[in-house]
Design a protein around this motif. Structure first.
Motif, short mmCIF file in Angstrom:
data_model
loop_
_atom_site.label_atom_id
_atom_site.label_comp_id
_atom_site.label_asym_id
_atom_site.label_seq_id
_atom_site.Cartn_x
_atom_site.Cartn_y
_atom_site.Cartn_z
N LYS A 110 49.59 -1.97 34.79
CA LYS A 110 48.19 -1.76 35.19
C LYS A 110 47.95 -2.01 36.68
O LYS A 110 47.26 -1.24 37.34
CB LYS A 110 47.26 -2.69 34.40
CG LYS A 110 47.27 -2.43 32.92
CD LYS A 110 46.49 -1.18 32.58
CE LYS A 110 46.41 -1.05 31.05
NZ LYS A 110 46.25 0.35 30.65
N ALA A 111 48.54 -3.07 37.20
CA ALA A 111 48.29 -3.41 38.60
C ALA A 111 48.73 -2.25 39.50
O ALA A 111 48.03 -1.86 40.44
CB ALA A 111 49.04 -4.67 38.97
N TYR A 114 46.31 0.66 39.30
CA TYR A 114 45.15 0.52 40.17
C TYR A 114 45.51 0.81 41.63
O TYR A 114 44.73 1.43 42.35
CB TYR A 114 44.55 -0.89 40.06
CG TYR A 114 44.16 -1.28 38.66
CD1 TYR A 114 43.78 -0.30 37.74
CD2 TYR A 114 44.17 -2.60 38.25
CE1 TYR A 114 43.44 -0.64 36.45
CE2 TYR A 114 43.82 -2.94 36.95
CZ TYR A 114 43.45 -1.96 36.05
OH TYR A 114 43.12 -2.30 34.78
N ARG A 149 37.03 -6.93 28.75
CA ARG A 149 37.22 -8.01 29.73
C ARG A 149 38.65 -8.50 29.72
O ARG A 149 39.25 -8.74 30.77
CB ARG A 149 36.27 -9.17 29.43
CG ARG A 149 34.85 -8.92 29.90
CD ARG A 149 34.03 -10.20 29.89
NE ARG A 149 33.72 -10.63 28.54
CZ ARG A 149 32.67 -10.20 27.84
NH1 ARG A 149 31.85 -9.32 28.36
NH2 ARG A 149 32.45 -10.64 26.62
N THR A 150 39.20 -8.64 28.51
CA THR A 150 40.57 -9.10 28.41
C THR A 150 41.54 -8.10 29.05
O THR A 150 42.39 -8.46 29.84
CB THR A 150 40.95 -9.31 26.94
OG1 THR A 150 39.93 -10.08 26.34
CG2 THR A 150 42.28 -10.01 26.82
N PHE A 152 41.07 -5.92 31.29
CA PHE A 152 40.96 -5.70 32.73
C PHE A 152 40.84 -6.98 33.54
O PHE A 152 40.63 -6.94 34.74
CB PHE A 152 39.76 -4.80 33.03
CG PHE A 152 39.94 -3.41 32.53
CD1 PHE A 152 40.75 -2.51 33.21
CD2 PHE A 152 39.34 -2.98 31.36
CE1 PHE A 152 40.94 -1.23 32.75
CE2 PHE A 152 39.53 -1.71 30.89
CZ PHE A 152 40.34 -0.83 31.57
N GLY A 153 40.97 -8.11 32.87
CA GLY A 153 40.90 -9.38 33.59
C GLY A 153 39.57 -9.59 34.27
O GLY A 153 39.49 -10.11 35.38
N ILE A 154 38.50 -9.15 33.60
CA ILE A 154 37.16 -9.30 34.18
C ILE A 154 36.57 -10.62 33.72
O ILE A 154 36.65 -10.98 32.55
CB ILE A 154 36.25 -8.13 33.75
CG1 ILE A 154 36.79 -6.83 34.33
CG2 ILE A 154 34.82 -8.36 34.21
CD1 ILE A 154 36.09 -5.60 33.82
N GLN B 22 42.71 -15.70 26.40
CA GLN B 22 43.58 -14.74 27.07
C GLN B 22 43.17 -14.57 28.52
O GLN B 22 44.01 -14.45 29.40
CB GLN B 22 43.51 -13.39 26.34
CG GLN B 22 44.35 -13.42 25.08
CD GLN B 22 44.06 -12.22 24.19
OE1 GLN B 22 43.23 -11.39 24.52
NE2 GLN B 22 44.76 -12.15 23.07
N THR B 23 41.84 -14.55 28.74
CA THR B 23 41.39 -14.41 30.12
C THR B 23 41.87 -15.60 30.95
O THR B 23 42.32 -15.42 32.08
CB THR B 23 39.84 -14.35 30.17
OG1 THR B 23 39.41 -13.53 29.10
CG2 THR B 23 39.37 -13.82 31.48
N SER B 26 45.39 -15.10 31.74
CA SER B 26 45.64 -14.11 32.79
C SER B 26 45.21 -14.66 34.15
O SER B 26 45.81 -14.33 35.16
CB SER B 26 44.93 -12.80 32.46
OG SER B 26 43.55 -13.02 32.38
N LYS B 27 44.17 -15.52 34.12
CA LYS B 27 43.76 -16.13 35.39
C LYS B 27 44.85 -17.02 35.93
O LYS B 27 45.12 -17.04 37.12
CB LYS B 27 42.49 -16.95 35.17
CG LYS B 27 41.22 -16.22 35.50
CD LYS B 27 40.08 -17.21 35.47
CE LYS B 27 38.83 -16.54 34.95
NZ LYS B 27 37.91 -17.50 34.39
N ILE B 38 46.24 -8.14 39.11
CA ILE B 38 46.20 -7.74 37.71
C ILE B 38 44.77 -7.48 37.29
O ILE B 38 44.48 -7.20 36.16
CB ILE B 38 46.77 -8.81 36.77
CG1 ILE B 38 46.08 -10.12 37.03
CG2 ILE B 38 48.27 -8.92 36.94
CD1 ILE B 38 46.14 -11.06 35.88
N CYS B 39 43.89 -7.58 38.23
CA CYS B 39 42.49 -7.67 37.89
C CYS B 39 41.77 -6.40 38.32
O CYS B 39 41.87 -5.96 39.45
CB CYS B 39 41.93 -8.88 38.62
SG CYS B 39 40.32 -9.30 38.10
#
Lengths: 173, 271
Positions: A110-111, A114, A149-150, A152-154, B22-23, B26-27, B38-39
């Motif tokens: 994904k990274a 983007y 959110r998960t 996309f790390g939002i 999970q967030t 990932s953080k 990754i965001c």
């Protein structure tokens, strides 16, 4: 149509004389030079307009917003679309298959996806940008906000009040 | 009150416990590799907009709740315009209620989805005696003998009632009404033109519409290209599909709602 080998930096001058087509140098932000055929570079509207303006074709184009890894992948796309014909059904099918494989590979990282999206946007490569944004949009489809959110790390930044409002709207929808 | 809020928050956390974890994970990963992106929030807003614009309205309605940035994008009228430009059109069939051979057929609407299958989940908006008098940007204007004109969004099932001009009550007819969108002022207009009366619907500024309704209205209006609509060239093809899918359909008169090229002009006659 030129048959240049895209990212091969060596022997660019010789190739240029042989093929009669101009070669264009693109430089990543790490200073690495990529020599591509003009047809390939013209996939990018940004570069196309600079070439057409008669600008600095000989000096090459520095791309301060794109790193080498991303640029190499973008050039892979441009080579395929710029240097190959797409007149017959078979040729178009081959390109479609290339796109499919290309995006499937990108989707796994994904990274990087983007990065390529941003590069495609910066260079105005319409086909590539449509391909990557559609891929990201497809990831969003069918997911709940939490899953999105998960994926996309939002960070969740809505207040309880916002949430209430949205819930209320959802009951209408 | 505060307690209630806290509880909602807690409920939410409990529900989304897994994804929150999970967030967090990932953080942590992000913190460990500062150079590694990754965001998605690192994508510039204009690119996020160009991604969201590719999504159907049903998904966008869910996407509100993702984060403030997305919510802001989706509420933005300019985004709605952009979405209208690129969303695919969908056919809508409206069957007017009528009395045929002593059998009463109620009004009915059928919306086709991308796969050309009829989707009926929106139909409750339509009442048996409604008559489709205009459509614009995915909103339809429904006429009935009652004292209001109904502006409905078939895709969400939302509708809004507008009181008919009083002078019309005795000699009322659906053909007195039209409905359109003014591209410059961005106003919807419902126009009872024969009586020289106009009702302006400024969906953005009318103060008595609460904010959620305003939002829904923008969504309606974004829905445009989603529900709308075949042009007449495709009508024959659609009718064939219809006859195959719903046996009784051919008994009734069908109307194809079409945004048309001049939707903006509809209902803005100078009378």
């Amino acid at each position: 149509m030129a048959t240049g080998s895209g990212a091969a930096a060596a022997a660019a001058d010789a190739e240029e004389k042989e093929s009669g087509s101009r070669m264009i140098t693109l430089t990543s932000n790490e200073g690495k030079a990529f020599v591509v055929t003009e047809a390939s570079a013209r996939q990018s509207a940004t570069i196309r307009s600079m070439v057409d303006d008669g600008g600095c074709v000989d000096k090459g184009f520095p791309l301060p917003n794109v790193d080498s890894k991303t640029l190499a992948r973008v050039i892979q796309y441009c080579d395929e679309h710029g240097n190959k014909e797409a007149h017959t059904v078979d040729e178009r099918a081959a390109l479609a298959k290339f796109d499919k494989d290309f995006i499937a590979e990108l989707d796994a990282d994904k990274a990087f996806l983007y990065d390529v999206t941003m590069a495609a946007n910066y260079l105005h490569i319409q086909g590539l940008f449509a391909l990557t944004t559609q891929c990201i949009a497809d990831t969003i489809k069918g997911k709940t906000p939490e899953e999105i959110r998960t994926a996309f790390g939002i960070e969740y930044d809505l207040t309880a009040q916002d949430e209430e409002e949205i819930k209320e709207e959802d009951t209408h929808a | 009150m505060l307690f209630a809020l806290l509880q909602t928050k807690f409920e939410h956390k409990r529900r989304s416990g897994r994804s929150q974890e999970q967030t967090m994970a990932s953080k942590k990963a992000l913190a460990m590799q500062p150079g590694k992106k990754i965001c998605m929030t690192l994508l510039p807003q204009d690119i996020v907009e160009l991604i969201l614009v590719r999504l159907p309205v049903s998904t966008l309605l869910r996407c509100h709740g993702v984060c403030k940035q997305w919510d802001g994008i989706i509420r933005d009228p300019q985004f709605a315009m952009a979405h209208i430009q690129c969303a695919p059109r969908r056919p809508l069939f409206f069957f007017q209620g009528e009395n045929l051979v002593h059998l009463l057929y109620p009004s009915e609407a059928i919306l086709f989805d991308e796969a050309w299958s009829p989707s009926k989940w929106v139909v409750p908006v339509i009442e048996p005696d409604d008559f489709l008098c205009a459509s614009c940007n995915g909103l339809i204007c429904l006429y009935s003998d009652k004292s209001t004109i109904k502006i409905a969004n078939l895709a969400t099932g939302e509708c809004m009632h507008l009181v008919k001009p009083v002078r019309n009550s005795k000699t009322d007819h659906f053909s007195y009404y039209s409905f359109g969108f003014h591209p410059v002022t961005k106003q919807y207009k419902e126009n009872a033109d024969k009586m020289g009366m106009e009702i302006n619907l400024d969906l953005q500024q009318t103060p008595d519409l609460d904010s959620s309704l305003r939002l829904i209205n923008w969504l309606e209006y974004r829905r445009v290209l989603e529900i709308l609509c075949v042009n007449l060239d495709n009508m024959h093809e659609v009718l064939t599909v219809m006859n195959n899918t719903t046996g009784a359909a051919h008994n009734k008169e069908s109307h194809v709602a079409d945004q048309g090229t001049s939707s903006s002009a509809v209902g803005i006659s100078g009378s």
